[in-house]
Enzyme design. Sequence first.
Site, PDB file in Angstrom:
ATOM      1  N   ILE A  36       0.811  -1.222   0.000  1.00  0.00           N
ATOM      2  CA  ILE A  36       0.000   0.000   0.000  1.00  0.00           C
ATOM      3  C   ILE A  36       0.843   1.270   0.000  1.00  0.00           C
ATOM      4  O   ILE A  36       0.320   2.360  -0.249  1.00  0.00           O
ATOM      5  CB  ILE A  36      -0.987   0.030   1.197  1.00  0.00           C
ATOM      6  CG1 ILE A  36      -0.235  -0.021   2.543  1.00  0.00           C
ATOM      7  CG2 ILE A  36      -1.999  -1.093   1.080  1.00  0.00           C
ATOM      8  CD1 ILE A  36      -1.134   0.189   3.748  1.00  0.00           C
ATOM      9  N   ASP A 101      -8.396   3.298  19.109  1.00  0.00           N
ATOM     10  CA  ASP A 101      -8.627   4.126  20.296  1.00  0.00           C
ATOM     11  C   ASP A 101      -7.371   4.884  20.702  1.00  0.00           C
ATOM     12  O   ASP A 101      -7.438   5.857  21.460  1.00  0.00           O
ATOM     13  CB  ASP A 101      -9.102   3.256  21.464  1.00  0.00           C
ATOM     14  CG  ASP A 101      -8.144   2.115  21.804  1.00  0.00           C
ATOM     15  OD1 ASP A 101      -7.485   1.593  20.878  1.00  0.00           O
ATOM     16  OD2 ASP A 101      -8.056   1.730  22.980  1.00  0.00           O
ATOM     17  N   TYR A 124       2.435   5.052  16.980  1.00  0.00           N
ATOM     18  CA  TYR A 124       1.387   4.248  16.376  1.00  0.00           C
ATOM     19  C   TYR A 124       0.081   5.041  16.292  1.00  0.00           C
ATOM     20  O   TYR A 124      -0.544   5.126  15.229  1.00  0.00           O
ATOM     21  CB  TYR A 124       1.163   2.959  17.171  1.00  0.00           C
ATOM     22  CG  TYR A 124      -0.087   2.213  16.762  1.00  0.00           C
ATOM     23  CD1 TYR A 124      -0.172   1.588  15.521  1.00  0.00           C
ATOM     24  CD2 TYR A 124      -1.187   2.154  17.620  1.00  0.00           C
ATOM     25  CE1 TYR A 124      -1.329   0.919  15.147  1.00  0.00           C
ATOM     26  CE2 TYR A 124      -2.347   1.481  17.246  1.00  0.00           C
ATOM     27  CZ  TYR A 124      -2.410   0.870  16.007  1.00  0.00           C
ATOM     28  OH  TYR A 124      -3.562   0.216  15.633  1.00  0.00           O
TER      29      TYR A 124
END
Length: 281
Positions: A36, A101, A124
């Site tokens: 990707i 989250d 992250y």
Amino acid sequence: MKILVTGANGQLGREVVHQFNQNYEVIGYGKDELDISNLDRVSFILKKDCPDVIIHSAAYTAVDECETQGIKAIEINGLGAANVARAARKIGARMFYISTDYVFNGEKEIPYLENDKTNPLSMYGLSKLVGELMVQTILPNSTIIRTSWLYGHDGKNFVKTMIHFARENKKVRVVNDQVGSPTYTADLVEIINVLLEKPNGIYHVSNTGTCSWYQFAKRIYKEAGSDPELVTPCTTEEYGALAKRPKFSVMDHGGLKSKKVPLPRKWEVALQAFMKREFFK
């Protein structure tokens, strides 16, 4: 409806393919088949297959590794998502971007709403937020799904690790000052299926209820037939992970409620279902 799945060999991607194959034409690509971070390759694949919907589950999810591999995290989770969005826009496809989250800092004391301010603590979390923003900017026909503490039947995850330890009756120390909502991939995919017929937007999707990692581990030990007392609590500081995690990352399901989407089952019930399928697959 033709659906293309990125990250199809990952724990979420495999579950998407498994469930969606029953009702849709599904094309799945693993990272070896679809890089990707390569826009030309992404554009070629999407133009060739011309899907109606893209479930973008490909991601770099090693939270601690992302701290030392920040460029890689941004390239995959941020720029990679942007590449998929650009290619999707060219063919008029709708895109579902799976986020986390960890885009929140965990300082809130009540569940996070979809429109709450984001402020990730880790590389992250930052890389996934970059992906969110790029997808929303490039492709209006997109849906962002934030999920949490994900586990499934493929690959490594917290639940499978704890089951392994439980079977060995191993003593473990687990963080007790991080609170969130575990999410079973099968339940997440069921909600994605429902959201195919709902408007675009940001949705929080996790199993209902909350726990700490320590409470989660104790329940896993219990369900595995081991002694939960083998699990002892420790603090985040004592554990010493490289990446900072939010102390409270429980998410409100307001988006699902507003679209009259049935909420996922309680995390304890989902865990039982996972373990039954895991043990007898």
